[in-house]
Design a protein around this motif. Structure first.
Motif, PDB file in Angstrom:
ATOM      1  N   ILE A 168       0.859  -1.194   0.000  1.00 28.31           N
ATOM      2  CA  ILE A 168       0.000   0.000   0.000  1.00 28.31           C
ATOM      3  C   ILE A 168       0.891   1.238   0.000  1.00 28.31           C
ATOM      4  O   ILE A 168       1.812   1.372   0.801  1.00 28.31           O
ATOM      5  CB  ILE A 168      -0.931  -0.016   1.237  1.00 28.31           C
ATOM      6  N   PHE A 169       0.562   2.176  -0.871  1.00 24.17           N
ATOM      7  CA  PHE A 169       1.361   3.384  -1.042  1.00 24.17           C
ATOM      8  C   PHE A 169       1.412   4.219   0.229  1.00 24.17           C
ATOM      9  O   PHE A 169       2.465   4.751   0.602  1.00 24.17           O
ATOM     10  CB  PHE A 169       0.792   4.210  -2.199  1.00 24.17           C
ATOM     11  N   LEU A 170       0.273   4.370   0.921  1.00 24.06           N
ATOM     12  CA  LEU A 170       0.242   5.188   2.135  1.00 24.06           C
ATOM     13  C   LEU A 170       1.149   4.611   3.215  1.00 24.06           C
ATOM     14  O   LEU A 170       1.771   5.361   3.978  1.00 24.06           O
ATOM     15  CB  LEU A 170      -1.202   5.300   2.651  1.00 24.06           C
ATOM     16  N   ILE A 171       1.196   3.290   3.281  1.00 23.68           N
ATOM     17  CA  ILE A 171       2.076   2.670   4.277  1.00 23.68           C
ATOM     18  C   ILE A 171       3.531   2.936   3.923  1.00 23.68           C
ATOM     19  O   ILE A 171       4.360   3.252   4.786  1.00 23.68           O
ATOM     20  CB  ILE A 171       1.806   1.156   4.372  1.00 23.68           C
ATOM     21  N   ARG A 172       3.872   2.839   2.613  1.00 23.78           N
ATOM     22  CA  ARG A 172       5.251   3.152   2.208  1.00 23.78           C
ATOM     23  C   ARG A 172       5.606   4.606   2.500  1.00 23.78           C
ATOM     24  O   ARG A 172       6.708   4.928   2.932  1.00 23.78           O
ATOM     25  CB  ARG A 172       5.434   2.852   0.712  1.00 23.78           C
TER      26      ARG A 172
ATOM     27  N   LEU B 222       8.360   8.746   5.806  1.00 22.66           N
ATOM     28  CA  LEU B 222       8.378   9.904   6.706  1.00 22.66           C
ATOM     29  C   LEU B 222       9.086   9.569   8.028  1.00 22.66           C
ATOM     30  O   LEU B 222       9.794  10.396   8.599  1.00 22.66           O
ATOM     31  CB  LEU B 222       6.944  10.381   6.972  1.00 22.66           C
ATOM     32  N   ILE B 223       8.859   8.325   8.489  1.00 21.09           N
ATOM     33  CA  ILE B 223       9.560   7.895   9.702  1.00 21.09           C
ATOM     34  C   ILE B 223      11.069   7.882   9.479  1.00 21.09           C
ATOM     35  O   ILE B 223      11.859   8.308  10.338  1.00 21.09           O
ATOM     36  CB  ILE B 223       9.062   6.503  10.144  1.00 21.09           C
ATOM     37  N   LEU B 224      11.494   7.397   8.304  1.00 20.04           N
ATOM     38  CA  LEU B 224      12.918   7.384   7.976  1.00 20.04           C
ATOM     39  C   LEU B 224      13.504   8.782   7.980  1.00 20.04           C
ATOM     40  O   LEU B 224      14.587   9.026   8.522  1.00 20.04           O
ATOM     41  CB  LEU B 224      13.120   6.721   6.613  1.00 20.04           C
ATOM     42  N   ILE B 225      12.783   9.755   7.374  1.00 21.80           N
ATOM     43  CA  ILE B 225      13.277  11.139   7.328  1.00 21.80           C
ATOM     44  C   ILE B 225      13.394  11.706   8.734  1.00 21.80           C
ATOM     45  O   ILE B 225      14.387  12.362   9.090  1.00 21.80           O
ATOM     46  CB  ILE B 225      12.348  12.009   6.460  1.00 21.80           C
ATOM     47  N   ALA B 226      12.364  11.466   9.581  1.00 23.34           N
ATOM     48  CA  ALA B 226      12.385  11.980  10.953  1.00 23.34           C
ATOM     49  C   ALA B 226      13.546  11.377  11.741  1.00 23.34           C
ATOM     50  O   ALA B 226      14.244  12.084  12.489  1.00 23.34           O
ATOM     51  CB  ALA B 226      11.057  11.674  11.643  1.00 23.34           C
ATOM     52  N   CYS B 227      13.761  10.090  11.566  1.00 23.11           N
ATOM     53  CA  CYS B 227      14.859   9.443  12.275  1.00 23.11           C
ATOM     54  C   CYS B 227      16.217   9.941  11.803  1.00 23.11           C
ATOM     55  O   CYS B 227      17.143  10.093  12.588  1.00 23.11           O
ATOM     56  CB  CYS B 227      14.761   7.925  12.102  1.00 23.11           C
TER      57      CYS B 227
END
Length: 434
Positions: A22-26, A31-36
């Motif tokens: 699912i695109f939204l999950i990706r 976004l989590i990767l960018i924040a981390c």
């Protein structure tokens, strides 16, 4: 079963971005990767800034020794030269024959004798006394150390009793050197080539050095206003500095000095101490005090075109005339500039220093003769064989920086050393396939 197109990675967030259907999950995992990445980068840069400050920590440990190296003891008579008193006529009052001697004194003595303010505000009587002393100093600045030594007090005349740890010693155990401030000085237990300093395994009064001296106060010059001797306790390997580190003991007393040794190990640049091993600078200056004096003299010469004659370091430059108001005021201006501005003399603390934390007490000596007040007794001993070692250490070293970097990457991104090698592997495969 996963699809053949699924990407398997030890970095969990990379697998979820690649394999989620699912695109939204990706997008969410992206976004989590960018924040981390932002958080880990911030924390790593914050720690790197702290690491670049080179913070230090101080550790203390106590060494319990069976024996300790005894310090060197330097003794300087407060009277820099002898005088001979000769009666003018039989039964008449004696006059002093002042033997000439050159004594470039400490800066503090020059300042106490003459300065711009004192020259303007002092009374005529005070001016005459200072003028007499300045004239004396001016006449004898040309004397060399050999002449000074001949005119000063001799240890063979002063020493009446000497014992070290119960064993008798003599004037041969004391090494002489010349101080411009005090004339002849004598050091017991100096480290010399082929002879190791004394060590001691007992504590308490009577276990160390006992000296009985005759200070020859009846031969003091008229310009010497204080009776006594300057005692300096120092490392046997160091050059003594009685002008700054000595303390005065008085005749007529037995002075007891108990010692507790402490050692300080500092860190060189880039750490904040920026300590210096002065042994490597021996040709320029032997210790921090000489470095400061040399620095002051350089500023004196640059500003006044002459140097302060009351400092030891001369460097064959023109000496200021203490009777010249313009030159004296110029020297005062240099001192004022050095005092009120940022430190301009690069003279850091030594990397290794030994302190003895002296505790001084005294008691009256029994007087066998009511007039004789020249006698002085010195009792130097260790109060304990414990040695306190203060050591400055880096708070962070490079392996700790790498460890912190790995912790932050593992906490925020789930990266490990294995994952880093995996990343390089994938980049290499992509480069080959292109």
């Amino acid at each position: 079963m996963g699809k053949e197109t699924d990407i398997n990675s030890s970095v969990y967030v990379a697998s979820r971005i690649s394999n989620s259907p699912i695109f939204l999950i990706r997008l969410f995992w992206f976004l989590i990767l960018i924040a981390c990445l932002i958080c880990s980068t911030y924390r790593i840069l914050e720690f790197y800034y702290l690491y670049q400050q080179y913070p230090i920590v101080l550790s203390l440990h106590v060494d319990h020794k069976y024996n300790l190296q005894f310090p060197a003891i330097t003794i300087c008579n407060l009277n820099r030269r002898k005088t001979v008193k000769i009666p003018v006529s039989p039964g008449g009052p004696p006059i002093e024959i002042n033997l000439p001697i050159g004594t470039p004194l400490l800066l503090s003595e020059r300042s106490s004798l003459i300065s711009c303010k004192k020259r303007e505000n002092s009374k005529s009587d005070h001016k005459r006394r200072n003028f007499k002393k300045l004239e004396f100093l001016k006449r004898h600045y040309g004397m060399d150390k050999t002449q000074i030594s001949k005119l000063g007090h001799n240890i063979s005349d002063m020493l009446e009793e000497c014992s070290m740890n119960g064993k008798s010693c003599s004037a041969l155990h004391l090494n002489q050197f010349v101080s411009f401030r005090f004339g002849n000085c004598f050091t017991f237990n100096k480290k010399i080539q082929g002879k190791e300093p004394e060590s001691i395994s007992e504590v308490g009064a009577g276990s160390g050095l006992i000296l009985k001296l005759n200070l020859e106060t009846d031969k003091y010059a008229s310009i010497t206003h204080t009776k006594g001797a300057v005692i300096t306790i120092h490392n046997p390997e160091e050059i003594p500095n009685p002008e700054e580190n000595g303390f005065i003991v008085s005749p007529g007393y037995e002075t007891s000095i108990s010692l507790r040794q402490s050692v300080v190990h500092r860190l060189p640049a880039p750490y904040k101490d920026r300590c210096l091993n002065y042994q490597t600078k021996a040709k320029e200056y032997a210790n921090k005090n000489e470095c400061i004096r040399s620095c002051i003299q350089n500023h004196n010469f640059a500003k006044c075109s002459c140097i302060d004659p009351t400092l030891v370091v001369r460097k064959n430059k023109k000496v200021c005339n203490l009777m010249n108001v313009t030159e004296i005021c110029c020297l005062d201006e240099v001192l004022k500039y050095l005092t009120y501005n940022e430190p301009v003399c690069d003279c850091p603390l030594p990397c290794n220093s030994v302190h003895y934390n002296e505790k001084v007490s005294r008691a009256l000596l029994p007087r066998t003769h009511p007039v004789k007040t020249s006698a002085m007794k010195l009792n130097v001993f260790f109060a304990s064989l414990e040695r306190y070692v203060y050591e400055y250490r880096p708070k962070y070293n490079f392996p700790e920086f790498l460890s912190y970097l790995g912790n932050m990457l593992g906490l925020w991104l789930g990266l490990s050393l294995v994952a880093v090698f995996e990343l390089f592997e994938k980049l290499l495969i992509c480069a080959i396939s292109m």
